[in-house]
Design a protein around this motif. Structure first.
Motif, PDB file in Angstrom:
ATOM      1  N   CYS A 239      17.822  43.102  51.448  1.00 39.36           N
ATOM      2  CA  CYS A 239      18.265  43.071  52.838  1.00 39.36           C
ATOM      3  C   CYS A 239      19.265  41.931  53.060  1.00 39.36           C
ATOM      4  O   CYS A 239      19.140  40.849  52.495  1.00 39.36           O
ATOM      5  CB  CYS A 239      17.083  42.907  53.781  1.00 39.36           C
ATOM      6  SG  CYS A 239      15.898  44.278  53.684  1.00 39.36           S
ATOM      7  N   GLY A 240      20.221  42.189  53.879  1.00 39.88           N
ATOM      8  CA  GLY A 240      21.236  41.196  54.234  1.00 39.88           C
ATOM      9  C   GLY A 240      22.270  41.821  55.144  1.00 39.88           C
ATOM     10  O   GLY A 240      22.067  42.901  55.703  1.00 39.88           O
ATOM     11  N   ARG A 241      23.380  41.148  55.310  1.00 42.66           N
ATOM     12  CA  ARG A 241      24.447  41.686  56.153  1.00 42.66           C
ATOM     13  C   ARG A 241      25.060  42.905  55.471  1.00 42.66           C
ATOM     14  O   ARG A 241      25.455  42.854  54.298  1.00 42.66           O
ATOM     15  CB  ARG A 241      25.506  40.622  56.373  1.00 42.66           C
ATOM     16  CG  ARG A 241      25.017  39.429  57.201  1.00 42.66           C
ATOM     17  CD  ARG A 241      26.128  38.412  57.381  1.00 42.66           C
ATOM     18  NE  ARG A 241      27.295  39.023  58.028  1.00 42.66           N
ATOM     19  CZ  ARG A 241      28.420  38.363  58.247  1.00 42.66           C
ATOM     20  NH1 ARG A 241      28.542  37.086  57.870  1.00 42.66           N
ATOM     21  NH2 ARG A 241      29.443  38.967  58.841  1.00 42.66           N
ATOM     22  N   PRO A 242      25.133  44.039  56.167  1.00 40.81           N
ATOM     23  CA  PRO A 242      25.638  45.272  55.538  1.00 40.81           C
ATOM     24  C   PRO A 242      27.059  45.167  55.008  1.00 40.81           C
ATOM     25  O   PRO A 242      27.437  45.919  54.112  1.00 40.81           O
ATOM     26  CB  PRO A 242      25.548  46.301  56.678  1.00 40.81           C
ATOM     27  CG  PRO A 242      24.560  45.726  57.649  1.00 40.81           C
ATOM     28  CD  PRO A 242      24.712  44.247  57.561  1.00 40.81           C
ATOM     29  N   ASP A 243      27.847  44.220  55.543  1.00 40.32           N
ATOM     30  CA  ASP A 243      29.245  44.164  55.133  1.00 40.32           C
ATOM     31  C   ASP A 243      29.488  43.352  53.859  1.00 40.32           C
ATOM     32  O   ASP A 243      30.557  43.458  53.249  1.00 40.32           O
ATOM     33  CB  ASP A 243      30.097  43.587  56.266  1.00 40.32           C
ATOM     34  CG  ASP A 243      29.598  42.215  56.705  1.00 40.32           C
ATOM     35  OD1 ASP A 243      28.449  41.862  56.355  1.00 40.32           O
ATOM     36  OD2 ASP A 243      30.355  41.510  57.404  1.00 40.32           O
ATOM     37  N   ASN A 244      28.487  42.539  53.433  1.00 40.21           N
ATOM     38  CA  ASN A 244      28.728  41.755  52.228  1.00 40.21           C
ATOM     39  C   ASN A 244      27.522  41.660  51.291  1.00 40.21           C
ATOM     40  O   ASN A 244      27.566  40.933  50.307  1.00 40.21           O
ATOM     41  CB  ASN A 244      29.193  40.331  52.593  1.00 40.21           C
ATOM     42  CG  ASN A 244      28.136  39.583  53.405  1.00 40.21           C
ATOM     43  OD1 ASN A 244      27.034  40.063  53.617  1.00 40.21           O
ATOM     44  ND2 ASN A 244      28.504  38.390  53.864  1.00 40.21           N
ATOM     45  N   HIS A 245      26.426  42.354  51.598  1.00 45.70           N
ATOM     46  CA  HIS A 245      25.250  42.319  50.721  1.00 45.70           C
ATOM     47  C   HIS A 245      25.407  43.399  49.642  1.00 45.70           C
ATOM     48  O   HIS A 245      25.611  44.576  49.963  1.00 45.70           O
ATOM     49  CB  HIS A 245      23.973  42.563  51.524  1.00 45.70           C
ATOM     50  CG  HIS A 245      22.720  42.271  50.771  1.00 45.70           C
ATOM     51  ND1 HIS A 245      22.129  43.174  49.919  1.00 45.70           N
ATOM     52  CD2 HIS A 245      21.961  41.152  50.727  1.00 45.70           C
ATOM     53  CE1 HIS A 245      21.047  42.641  49.404  1.00 45.70           C
ATOM     54  NE2 HIS A 245      20.922  41.406  49.870  1.00 45.70           N
ATOM     55  N   GLU A 248      23.020  46.538  49.997  1.00 46.49           N
ATOM     56  CA  GLU A 248      23.339  47.335  51.181  1.00 46.49           C
ATOM     57  C   GLU A 248      24.660  48.077  50.986  1.00 46.49           C
ATOM     58  O   GLU A 248      24.789  49.264  51.337  1.00 46.49           O
ATOM     59  CB  GLU A 248      23.420  46.425  52.408  1.00 46.49           C
ATOM     60  CG  GLU A 248      22.133  45.700  52.756  1.00 46.49           C
ATOM     61  CD  GLU A 248      21.184  46.551  53.579  1.00 46.49           C
ATOM     62  OE1 GLU A 248      21.444  47.766  53.705  1.00 46.49           O
ATOM     63  OE2 GLU A 248      20.197  46.008  54.089  1.00 46.49           O
TER      64      GLU A 248
END
Length: 346
Positions: A239-245, A248
């Protein structure tokens, strides 16, 4: 036929026999009645007809003159519903404080007429009154129910075909001398229980991407099956920010839905948690005591052999598996995938 009706029929037979024999003494001797009883039966029959043959117990002509009023009786029943464990004296004293005068004997009389003499009966009455009542549960009450109630503990994730839901989790295997901590990235198809696994020395997001990209998705593509949803916990590797993980982003590129479990609820990902226990009992705890491992690659080689046994040779006793191997369930659970829409050539 009730007992009272049988007795009334016997009395009528006594009267018929006396008339037939024309001898009251002989009829009473045959039927087992005294002469005094015979004349009382005949008098009641002549006065009231057939209903006079029924035995009438004392008190059947109406309510006892000392019986409490309906209002007091209802007050006793209402109080006993609120406080079913209180005895008759306590009920009498409590009602007296409310301006209702009744003796403890009167309370017992009300309980007797309503089959509430024992504390157990009054508690059962409370249960019957409350069973259809809708209750608003707090979060704390829901948490306790889920913890202790079998109805909540035995809930299952419903999966209908292969690839519908794939679970992934990170498992700490142990510490390898000279190497450090060893982690297992475990992936399981929740329908067939077909498992994948790869050992790493860290649990970075790239390890989760690696096992999906190199092992899981190629196997599903080989069988023309699409992975629809991936279920994971809320760990940083997933899990993390969808734009840089990385994890994801990888799922977005592959068109796979990402679903996470509730925080601090490993039961929400029960398929993979149960797989970890199986891997511990049947492989790691045995292999760790029989083989001296010097590298993760050596551990992976033995682990791959066990995974082949688990997926293709070992009958699975899980829910809906019925002794099939995961590979059999995987093939049988494949449904026809819809073909992608194509534009007609102009």
């Amino acid at each position: 036929m009730t007992t009272e009706e049988k007795i009334a029929r016997r009395k009528l037979s006594l009267l018929d026999l006396a008339q037939e024999l024309r001898n009251v003494s002989k009829a009473c001797k045959v039927m087992g009645y005294s002469r005094q009883q015979f004349y009382e039966i005949r008098r009641n029959y002549q006065t009231y007809g057939s209903s006079g043959l029924l035995d009438k117990l004392p008190g059947c002509k109406g309510a006892h003159p000392n019986r409490v009023s309906p209002e007091i009786e209802q007050a006793i029943l209402d109080y006993s519903l609120q406080r079913p464990t209180h005895g008759p004296l306590r009920v009498s004293q409590e009602l007296a404080l409310r301006g209702i005068t009744v003796s403890s004997g009167g309370v017992r009389g009300v309980w007797s007429r309503h089959d509430l003499l024992s504390k157990h009966d009054r508690l059962l009455r409370l249960e019957r009154e409350q069973k259809d009542r809708a209750l608003e549960l707090s979060d704390e009450q829901i948490r306790l129910l889920e913890r202790f109630s079998p109805e909540f503990r035995e809930r299952q994730i419903e999966v209908h075909h292969t690839g519908e839901l794939v679970a992934i989790d990170t498992f700490f295997v142990g510490t390898l001398k000279g190497v450090g901590k060893v982690y297992l990235q475990t992936v399981i198809d929740c329908f067939s229980r077909f498992a994948f696994g790869r050992l790493y020395t860290s649990k970075m997001p790239v390890t989760a991407v690696h096992v999906l990209n190199n092992d899981v998705l190629p196997f599903f593509e080989q069988h023309a099956v699409r992975v629809e949803t991936v279920l994971s916990d809320n760990g940083r590797e997933y899990c993390g920010r969808p734009d840089n993980h990385p994890f994801e982003l990888f799922l977005q590129l592959e068109g796979i839905e990402h679903r996470t479990t509730r925080v601090r609820r490993p039961q929400s990902n029960g398929f993979v948690e149960r797989l970890h226990r199986t891997l511990l009992d049947e492989h790691f705890r045995v292999a760790g005591r029989t083989t001296w491992y010097e590298s993760v690659e050596q551990m992976q080689e033995d682990f791959d052999k066990y995974l082949h046994h688990y997926n293709y040779e070992r009958p699975h006793q899980g829910r809906m598996m019925n002794g099939r191997t995961p590979s059999q369930a995987f093939i049988e659970g494949i449904v026809e995938q819809p073909e992608p829409a194509t534009e007609d050539a102009a």
